[in-house]
Design a protein around this motif. Structure first.
Motif, PDB file in Angstrom:
ATOM      1  N   GLN A  88     -13.225  31.087  80.102  1.00 29.62           N
ATOM      2  CA  GLN A  88     -13.908  31.335  78.830  1.00 29.62           C
ATOM      3  C   GLN A  88     -15.212  30.547  78.756  1.00 29.62           C
ATOM      4  O   GLN A  88     -15.291  29.401  79.190  1.00 29.62           O
ATOM      5  N   GLY A  89     -16.261  31.182  78.203  1.00 30.39           N
ATOM      6  CA  GLY A  89     -17.537  30.522  77.989  1.00 30.39           C
ATOM      7  C   GLY A  89     -18.535  30.681  79.116  1.00 30.39           C
ATOM      8  O   GLY A  89     -19.700  30.282  78.971  1.00 30.39           O
ATOM      9  N   GLN A  90     -18.113  31.261  80.246  1.00 25.42           N
ATOM     10  CA  GLN A  90     -19.054  31.449  81.350  1.00 25.42           C
ATOM     11  C   GLN A  90     -20.133  32.461  80.968  1.00 25.42           C
ATOM     12  O   GLN A  90     -19.881  33.419  80.238  1.00 25.42           O
ATOM     13  N   SER A  91     -21.336  32.232  81.457  1.00 24.95           N
ATOM     14  CA  SER A  91     -22.480  33.081  81.102  1.00 24.95           C
ATOM     15  C   SER A  91     -22.548  34.312  82.003  1.00 24.95           C
ATOM     16  O   SER A  91     -22.110  34.288  83.162  1.00 24.95           O
ATOM     17  N   ILE A  92     -23.114  35.386  81.431  1.00 19.03           N
ATOM     18  CA  ILE A  92     -23.213  36.661  82.136  1.00 19.03           C
ATOM     19  C   ILE A  92     -24.653  37.148  82.082  1.00 19.03           C
ATOM     20  O   ILE A  92     -25.205  37.361  80.996  1.00 19.03           O
ATOM     21  N   SER A  93     -25.269  37.306  83.227  1.00 23.09           N
ATOM     22  CA  SER A  93     -26.630  37.834  83.293  1.00 23.09           C
ATOM     23  C   SER A  93     -26.573  39.347  83.452  1.00 23.09           C
ATOM     24  O   SER A  93     -25.548  39.918  83.854  1.00 23.09           O
TER      25      SER A  93
ATOM     26  N   VAL B  71     -26.212  45.909  86.398  1.00 23.05           N
ATOM     27  CA  VAL B  71     -25.373  44.881  87.029  1.00 23.05           C
ATOM     28  C   VAL B  71     -25.104  43.754  86.037  1.00 23.05           C
ATOM     29  O   VAL B  71     -26.039  43.163  85.481  1.00 23.05           O
ATOM     30  N   PHE B  72     -23.822  43.469  85.805  1.00 19.31           N
ATOM     31  CA  PHE B  72     -23.394  42.316  85.017  1.00 19.31           C
ATOM     32  C   PHE B  72     -22.891  41.259  86.002  1.00 19.31           C
ATOM     33  O   PHE B  72     -22.013  41.539  86.822  1.00 19.31           O
ATOM     34  N   THR B  73     -23.436  40.041  85.922  1.00 16.24           N
ATOM     35  CA  THR B  73     -23.053  38.974  86.849  1.00 16.24           C
ATOM     36  C   THR B  73     -22.486  37.794  86.080  1.00 16.24           C
ATOM     37  O   THR B  73     -23.171  37.219  85.219  1.00 16.24           O
ATOM     38  N   VAL B  74     -21.227  37.434  86.358  1.00 16.28           N
ATOM     39  CA  VAL B  74     -20.643  36.216  85.805  1.00 16.28           C
ATOM     40  C   VAL B  74     -21.186  35.068  86.647  1.00 16.28           C
ATOM     41  O   VAL B  74     -20.782  34.876  87.800  1.00 16.28           O
ATOM     42  N   VAL B  75     -22.142  34.338  86.067  1.00 16.10           N
ATOM     43  CA  VAL B  75     -22.979  33.430  86.856  1.00 16.10           C
ATOM     44  C   VAL B  75     -22.160  32.338  87.531  1.00 16.10           C
ATOM     45  O   VAL B  75     -22.263  32.120  88.755  1.00 16.10           O
ATOM     46  N   GLU B  76     -21.354  31.614  86.767  1.00 17.21           N
ATOM     47  CA  GLU B  76     -20.634  30.463  87.331  1.00 17.21           C
ATOM     48  C   GLU B  76     -19.611  30.898  88.384  1.00 17.21           C
ATOM     49  O   GLU B  76     -19.361  30.166  89.352  1.00 17.21           O
ATOM     50  N   ALA B  77     -19.017  32.076  88.201  1.00 17.68           N
ATOM     51  CA  ALA B  77     -18.024  32.554  89.164  1.00 17.68           C
ATOM     52  C   ALA B  77     -18.667  33.312  90.327  1.00 17.68           C
ATOM     53  O   ALA B  77     -18.012  33.577  91.338  1.00 17.68           O
TER      54      ALA B  77
END
Length: 206
Positions: A186-191, A52-58
């Motif tokens: 752009q620049g959002q982190s991905i867990s 699972v890839f999660t775009v944290v801020e979104a």
């Protein structure tokens, strides 16, 4: 008195020699502790399930039933410093990758990924990282690039790599009018979560 002084000086000299010898022997051993040696190959595979890839801020997730990479082991049985890569992964096979909002999602490698041990092994477990992660993500009406690395633990007894951290980010401006509707920028982190089975690789120190 003269003989006593001679014996004292001789003893001091012998002690200094012993200390110098210990230091000389200890230095290479200490240096070797900062190295690791990969074994196996020539082919090495990274077999991922339920990754699972999660775009944290979104707050957006991309779940893949299968997310496999394959490539080769570089320099088998050759010791190298922690952080130096041991593999090159340049082929990706995925299936069942979806996002709740966009539906089916595709991933394409845009570089060659690597794998490195980053610290000493404890038992059969070593801190490790999937390095040079770079891929293009595309879904219905939105696309962007991802870059960074994934840190975790590699247990070469079970051959499992488990992510514990990530420096992945959206590396460029997302393209597509619907990207902004879910807040991609752009620049959002991905867990990263899930696990990978690494076949064809074991580790020893140094």
């Amino acid at each position: 008195m003269k003989n006593l002084a001679s014996r004292v000086l001789a003893g001091l000299a012998a002690g200094a020699l012993a200390i110098a010898t210990i230091v000389a022997m200890s230095w290479p051993a200490q240096a070797a502790v900062d190295n690791y040696t990969p074994h196996g190959g020539p082919g090495v595979s990274l077999l991922g399930s339920d990754v699972v890839f999660t775009v944290v801020e979104a707050g957006q997730t991309f779940t893949c039933e299968q997310f496999d990479l394959s490539g080769t082991l570089t320099g088998p049985d050759v010791s190298r410093p922690f952080g130096s890569t041991a593999t090159t992964w340049d082929q990706l096979v995925f299936s069942g990758c979806t996002n709740p909002y966009f539906g089916a999602t595709t991933f394409d490698l845009t570089g060659t990924w690597g794998f490195a041990i980053t610290g000493p092994e404890v038992g059969s477990v070593s801190p490790a990282a999937i390095t040079d992660v770079a891929m293009f993500v595309e879904m219905n009406g939105c696309s962007f690039n991802i870059a960074g690395e994934v840190s975790g633990d590699f247990d070469d007894a079970t051959e499992v790599f488990t992510p514990t951290g990530s420096t992945l980010i959206i590396a460029d401006d997302p393209v597509g009018f619907v990207c902004s509707s879910v807040g991609f920028t752009q620049g959002q982190s991905i867990s990263v979560s899930g696990s990978w089975l690494i076949t064809g690789l074991t580790i020893s120190n140094p």
